[in-house]
Enzyme design. Structure first.
Site, mmCIF file in Angstrom:
data_model
loop_
_atom_site.group_PDB
_atom_site.id
_atom_site.type_symbol
_atom_site.label_atom_id
_atom_site.label_comp_id
_atom_site.label_asym_id
_atom_site.label_seq_id
_atom_site.Cartn_x
_atom_site.Cartn_y
_atom_site.Cartn_z
ATOM 1 N N LYS A 66 1.697 28.972 86.104
ATOM 2 C CA LYS A 66 2.316 29.715 84.997
ATOM 3 C C LYS A 66 2.650 31.136 85.434
ATOM 4 O O LYS A 66 1.783 31.855 85.930
ATOM 5 C CB LYS A 66 1.344 29.773 83.810
ATOM 6 C CG LYS A 66 1.191 28.451 83.085
ATOM 7 C CD LYS A 66 2.343 28.260 82.103
ATOM 8 C CE LYS A 66 1.979 27.353 80.972
ATOM 9 N NZ LYS A 66 1.667 27.906 79.732
ATOM 10 N N LYS A 76 9.386 25.144 86.455
ATOM 11 C CA LYS A 76 8.824 24.646 85.195
ATOM 12 C C LYS A 76 9.749 25.137 84.084
ATOM 13 O O LYS A 76 9.765 26.325 83.753
ATOM 14 C CB LYS A 76 7.397 25.159 85.001
ATOM 15 C CG LYS A 76 6.724 24.563 83.787
ATOM 16 C CD LYS A 76 5.245 24.864 83.787
ATOM 17 C CE LYS A 76 4.480 24.326 82.610
ATOM 18 N NZ LYS A 76 5.118 24.190 81.356
ATOM 19 N N CYS A 90 14.160 65.304 60.594
ATOM 20 C CA CYS A 90 14.142 66.700 61.052
ATOM 21 C C CYS A 90 13.680 67.620 59.921
ATOM 22 O O CYS A 90 13.668 67.216 58.761
ATOM 23 C CB CYS A 90 15.527 67.093 61.560
ATOM 24 S SG CYS A 90 16.638 67.603 60.257
ATOM 25 N N CYS A 95 21.979 69.295 62.557
ATOM 26 C CA CYS A 95 20.698 68.590 62.567
ATOM 27 C C CYS A 95 20.069 68.671 63.968
ATOM 28 O O CYS A 95 20.680 68.243 64.950
ATOM 29 C CB CYS A 95 20.926 67.132 62.182
ATOM 30 S SG CYS A 95 19.517 66.077 62.503
ATOM 31 N N GLU A 107 -5.539 14.821 103.824
ATOM 32 C CA GLU A 107 -4.416 15.747 103.687
ATOM 33 C C GLU A 107 -3.535 15.328 102.524
ATOM 34 O O GLU A 107 -3.496 14.165 102.141
ATOM 35 C CB GLU A 107 -3.636 15.826 104.990
ATOM 36 C CG GLU A 107 -4.266 16.799 105.980
ATOM 37 C CD GLU A 107 -4.705 18.144 105.354
ATOM 38 O OE1 GLU A 107 -3.980 18.657 104.481
ATOM 39 O OE2 GLU A 107 -5.785 18.654 105.718
ATOM 40 N N CYS A 116 16.408 62.507 56.646
ATOM 41 C CA CYS A 116 16.305 62.646 58.103
ATOM 42 C C CYS A 116 14.926 63.186 58.497
ATOM 43 O O CYS A 116 14.374 64.037 57.797
ATOM 44 C CB CYS A 116 17.409 63.622 58.538
ATOM 45 S SG CYS A 116 17.429 63.942 60.299
ATOM 46 N N TYR A 157 12.764 15.151 85.757
ATOM 47 C CA TYR A 157 11.764 15.439 86.796
ATOM 48 C C TYR A 157 10.738 14.339 87.037
ATOM 49 O O TYR A 157 9.880 14.479 87.891
ATOM 50 C CB TYR A 157 11.046 16.765 86.541
ATOM 51 C CG TYR A 157 10.537 16.955 85.119
ATOM 52 C CD1 TYR A 157 9.564 16.126 84.579
ATOM 53 C CD2 TYR A 157 11.041 17.984 84.339
ATOM 54 C CE1 TYR A 157 9.106 16.319 83.297
ATOM 55 C CE2 TYR A 157 10.578 18.188 83.046
ATOM 56 C CZ TYR A 157 9.619 17.350 82.527
ATOM 57 O OH TYR A 157 9.173 17.526 81.259
ATOM 58 N N CYS A 216 22.765 60.568 59.445
ATOM 59 C CA CYS A 216 22.517 61.912 58.943
ATOM 60 C C CYS A 216 23.828 62.653 59.200
ATOM 61 O O CYS A 216 24.301 62.699 60.329
ATOM 62 C CB CYS A 216 21.375 62.563 59.730
ATOM 63 S SG CYS A 216 21.246 64.320 59.413
ATOM 64 N N ASP A 229 11.422 25.793 80.534
ATOM 65 C CA ASP A 229 10.834 26.079 79.233
ATOM 66 C C ASP A 229 11.682 25.439 78.138
ATOM 67 O O ASP A 229 12.605 26.042 77.601
ATOM 68 C CB ASP A 229 10.750 27.604 79.044
ATOM 69 C CG ASP A 229 9.673 27.963 78.050
ATOM 70 O OD1 ASP A 229 8.958 27.047 77.591
ATOM 71 O OD2 ASP A 229 9.545 29.151 77.723
HETATM 72 S S1 IVH Z 1 6.048 16.926 85.280
HETATM 73 C C1 IVH Z 1 3.267 13.538 84.491
HETATM 74 N N1 IVH Z 1 7.797 18.760 85.958
HETATM 75 O O1 IVH Z 1 5.760 21.198 81.276
HETATM 76 C C2 IVH Z 1 3.948 14.821 84.777
HETATM 77 N N2 IVH Z 1 6.855 18.870 83.780
HETATM 78 O O2 IVH Z 1 3.111 22.109 80.540
HETATM 79 C C3 IVH Z 1 4.685 15.321 83.630
HETATM 80 N N3 IVH Z 1 7.756 20.698 82.420
HETATM 81 O O3 IVH Z 1 4.847 18.292 79.606
HETATM 82 C C4 IVH Z 1 5.292 16.609 83.742
HETATM 83 N N4 IVH Z 1 9.145 21.492 83.929
HETATM 84 O O4 IVH Z 1 7.280 19.204 79.322
HETATM 85 C C5 IVH Z 1 6.976 18.300 84.997
HETATM 86 N N5 IVH Z 1 9.394 20.269 86.702
HETATM 87 C C6 IVH Z 1 8.580 19.819 85.747
HETATM 88 C C7 IVH Z 1 8.503 20.432 84.477
HETATM 89 C C8 IVH Z 1 7.621 19.931 83.527
HETATM 90 C C9 IVH Z 1 8.693 21.615 82.689
HETATM 91 C C10 IVH Z 1 7.020 20.612 81.142
HETATM 92 C C11 IVH Z 1 6.789 19.227 80.630
HETATM 93 C C12 IVH Z 1 5.305 19.107 80.615
HETATM 94 C C13 IVH Z 1 4.887 20.515 80.421
HETATM 95 C C14 IVH Z 1 3.459 20.782 80.795
#
Ligand code: IVH
Length: 717
Positions: A353, A150, A449, A471, A141, A447, A264, A466, A152
């Site tokens: 993603k 995640k 038209c 028009c 498990e 224009c 993170y 115009c 950006d």
């Molecule tokens: S963990 C060893 N946690 O996403 C683990 N990455 O596409 C390393 N990123 O290189 C990454 N949010 O720049 C982790 N909550 C998150 C993240 C995160 C954004 C980025 C990070 C990574 C990239 C991968």
């Protein structure tokens, strides 16, 4: 095959370099992910062709020479991606299988006192993605999963020694990054340091903390507002702007860009408490004063992790920063250690993603549309592309300067961005895909038209206009504006219909909407009995809109929704607005002198007064309060004394419009059914509770046609 692999490797390396080292990506993430997936598939099918330095085996790009190199003692990894639920489950299955195989091997070794000669991969049951189920798989498990957003932005590593921030580095190629210490030390957002220079008490001797530096949306918008004020081009998106801002040679520039960070994970750590899980490690980082995202959640099943992902998708645009997915991590650090990593990504985490908000497509043409006030706006005609949840075929390009700043040319491949409900935007061309000899676009001189009057750009104005009063393009713009949802809200009157009515001479101004020749329209192609009835009902219902909406519809220069509301509330009736002097208009809180002058002038134009006169004789409501005004009382009071509840959407009315139409005929229209209700009108998608209640109380239930008859005759069927 080897050729395509080599080609893909070169392409991916090129784009890696642009993205990581130059902060200037030229293709959207989706396109990049496609190249990567294709390479992964080819390599999986031809393992003999996998090169050790293939981008599928490595991370990021080599650092530039702009900053000093920093070697990461513990490499900074990337993440593997999942794009759907099956891929997420496949990741969890792989991890379970691997843990089961490791456990089985350990047991066998203990039993025989010998080391196994098989690799874990072989014991696991083949390649990573073979999809076979190993009988042992369910016995291992994964324990809790930590769900994170995640972010950006761009990955950085901060090194604290005895609680003091000594070094900060970018990820670079994962082994060697760039020294950006001065820039990180300078970061501030809303008057506060974005990362602590010194950790709170309890810091370990060495702590390398990793996270994402990002640009909050508010900071991005403020920066773009400043760019616009200075006449400079807008930045495309927060991620690239964050990367560009962080990799400035002058930390003073980085400092005021509002960059922030979410932590993170950790790299090297010496000292500090012994922790057993990732979630307690995040709590520990937070206790040291480091920024840890409040959305992080620990769950006990993959189903719950999936729910987190769904929630991320739903609230993606409510967050004050951009995310491109979610990251799911196995919480137990012992399991993380057992699973380990491939050369580029840990096996104990997966990035989910979210659907892309940027895509590339071909720019077929740039055309100009003329609005209700004669403003000529260029727009992109695109090869339709699915992005940000809908298909985009057109996008405004605002004005000549914007087209020039973006340097987009018909025939270009362009990057299109659509984030949620936000209006789609063309970010710019993919220069590497530009066909040779593509010429720069020129703003048309006349224009679109049939009258082809000149389009002029006056000094200091970004827009072309115009100036021809008759028009037909302007008229179309005005009629669409008049009928729009925030104005008179007339449904069933799309752009094509408006064009047709103008062409056939059925309308020459907005007031003509109220004297449409429906007999003639009925004979036109595409107009059935029902669609004519719907249009007629929608036009009729609009007569009861409030004064504020009518003022919006009149399309008075400088007057918007809010200021129309202010005028309507202050004067109560159109006649009072028309009689008011500039001074009286300007006395209204929120109405400036330019707007007052504009309103005053509007009602001094013969042509406009004629239109107002026609609207008056058509029986439009000129008062702000539609409940008991003089105009409304002129309608036959067919619903006098009746209480009519409406549930669901009616074809001929907007939601507000139907209530107004009932009230205008002397009726009441409360939101719920009671024993006093005369009838319940049921439209599309009605509310079940109202229906049930009406049935229980034996209240008559009417469909839209029956309701229409009731409105006209005052008699229940
Ligand atoms: S963990 C060893 N946690 O996403 C683990 N990455 O596409 C390393 N990123 O290189 C990454 N949010 O720049 C982790 N909550 C998150 C993240 C995160 C954004 C980025 C990070 C990574 C990239 C991968």
């Amino acid at each position: 095959m080897a050729n395509r692999i080599a080609e893909l490797i070169e392409l991916i390396r090129h784009h890696d370099q642009l993205y990581h080292a130059h902060d200037d990506p030229q293709i959207p993430d989706t396109k990049y992910d496609q190249l990567k997936s294709e390479l992964l598939e080819l390599e999986a099918a031809h393992p003999g062709l996998v090169q050790l330095d293939s981008p599928t085996q490595t991370v990021g790009a080599d650092p530039s020479t702009l900053f000093e190199p920093v070697e990461h003692q513990i490499p900074m990894m990337s993440l593997d991606n999942a794009f759907n639920r099956d891929e997420l489950s496949a990741w969890a299955d792989r991890a379970r299988r691997r843990l089961a195989a490791l456990r089985a091997r350990k047991a066998a070794e203990e039993a025989s006192g010998q080391r196994s000669l098989l690799s874990v991969e072989e014991e696991e049951g083949g390649g990573e993605d073979d999809g076979r189920t190993n009988p042992e798989a369910s016995s291992a498990e994964l324990g809790n999963l930590v769900c994170e957003l995640k972010f950006d932005g761009l990955a950085v590593s901060l090194r604290y020694e005895n609680g003091v921030l000594l070094q900060a580095a970018t990820r670079g190629n994962g082994r060697v990054g760039e020294d950006i210490t001065a820039n990180i030390l300078a970061l501030e957002y809303e008057g506060k340091r974005s990362v602590p220079h010194r950790l709170s008490a309890g810091a370990p001797e060495i702590l390398e903390v990793r996270g994402e530096v990002y640009m909050p949306l508010a900071a991005f918008d403020a920066l773009n507002a400043q760019q616009e004020a200075e006449g400079k081009p807008r930045y495309a998106n927060p991620r690239n702007t964050a990367a560009g801002s962080l990799r400035q040679k002058d930390p003073a520039i980085t400092a005021n860009r509002g960059l922030s960070m979410w932590c993170y994970s950790v790299g090297e750590i010496q000292g500090g408490p012994g922790l057993a899980t990732h979630s307690t490690m995040l709590e520990y980082l937070e206790s040291l004063g480091l920024p840890v995202n409040p959305e992080n959640t620990t769950v006990d099943s993959l189903d719950a992790a999936w729910k987190f992902i769904e929630q991320c998708e739903a609230k993606r645009h409510d967050l004050p920063y951009e995310i491109d997915g979610a990251v799911i991590k196995i919480d137990r650090l012992d399991l993380q250690r057992q699973l380990g990593s491939t050369s580029r990504a840990p096996r104990w985490a997966i990035a989910y993603k979210l659907p892309p908000e940027e895509q590339t497509t071909r720019l077929r043409d740039i055309q100009v549309s003329v609005g209700s006030k004669g403003k000529a706006t260029p727009f992109a005609v695109l090869e339709p592309v699915f992005v940000g949840g809908s298909t985009v075929a057109m996008a405004t390009l605002h004005n000549e300067d914007q087209v020039r700043a973006k340097d987009v040319r018909p025939g270009d491949t362009v990057v299109v961005r659509k984030a949620g409900d936000v209006i789609p935007e063309v970010l710019g061309p993919v220069l590497s895909d530009r066909p040779a000899g593509l010429v720069e676009w020129k703003f048309p001189s006349v224009c679109p038209c049939p009258h082809q009057e000149p389009l002029v750009r006056e000094n200091g104005d970004a827009a072309h206009y115009c100036r021809f009063e008759r028009c037909p393009e302007q008229l179309r713009g005005w009629i669409e504006h008049f009928a729009a949802r925030n104005a008179m809200d007339i449904e069933h009157l799309g752009e094509q219909r408006v064009r047709l009515f103008i062409k056939l001479g059925l309308i020459a101004d907005v007031a003509d909407l109220y004297r449409l020749d429906y007999d003639r329209i009925r004979e036109l192609e595409g107009f059935g009995e029902l669609s004519v009835a719907n249009l007629a009902a929608a036009v009729e219902a609009s007569k009861q809109q409030t004064l504020a909406r009518l003022l919006v519809g009149l399309n008075i220069r400088h007057l918007g929704d809010t200021t129309s509301e202010l005028l309507a509330d202050a004067f109560g009736h159109l006649d009072r607005v028309m009689e008011a002097s500039v001074e009286e208009l300007a006395e209204v809180d929120g109405i400036g002198p330019i707007m007052a002058e504009s309103v005053y002038e509007f009602f001094r134009s013969e042509a406009n007064l004629e239109i107002v006169g026609k609207l008056r004789s058509a029986g439009l409501n000129f008062a702000q309060d539609t409940g008991g005004d003089e105009a409304a009382e002129t309608l036959p009071q067919t619903l006098q004394g009746m209480t009519i509840v409406v549930t669901g959407g009616l074809e001929g009315y907007s939601r507000d419009g139907v209530g107004a139409a009932i009230k205008a005929r002397g009726g009441k229209s409360p939101g719920s059914v009671s024993s006093k209700t005369t009838a319940l009108v049921v439209g599309e998608n009605p509310g079940a509770s109202k229906l049930e209640k009406a049935e229980t109380l034996e209240v008559p239930i009417l469909d839209e046609a029956q309701f229409q008859r009731l409105v006209e005759t005052g008699e229940l069927p």
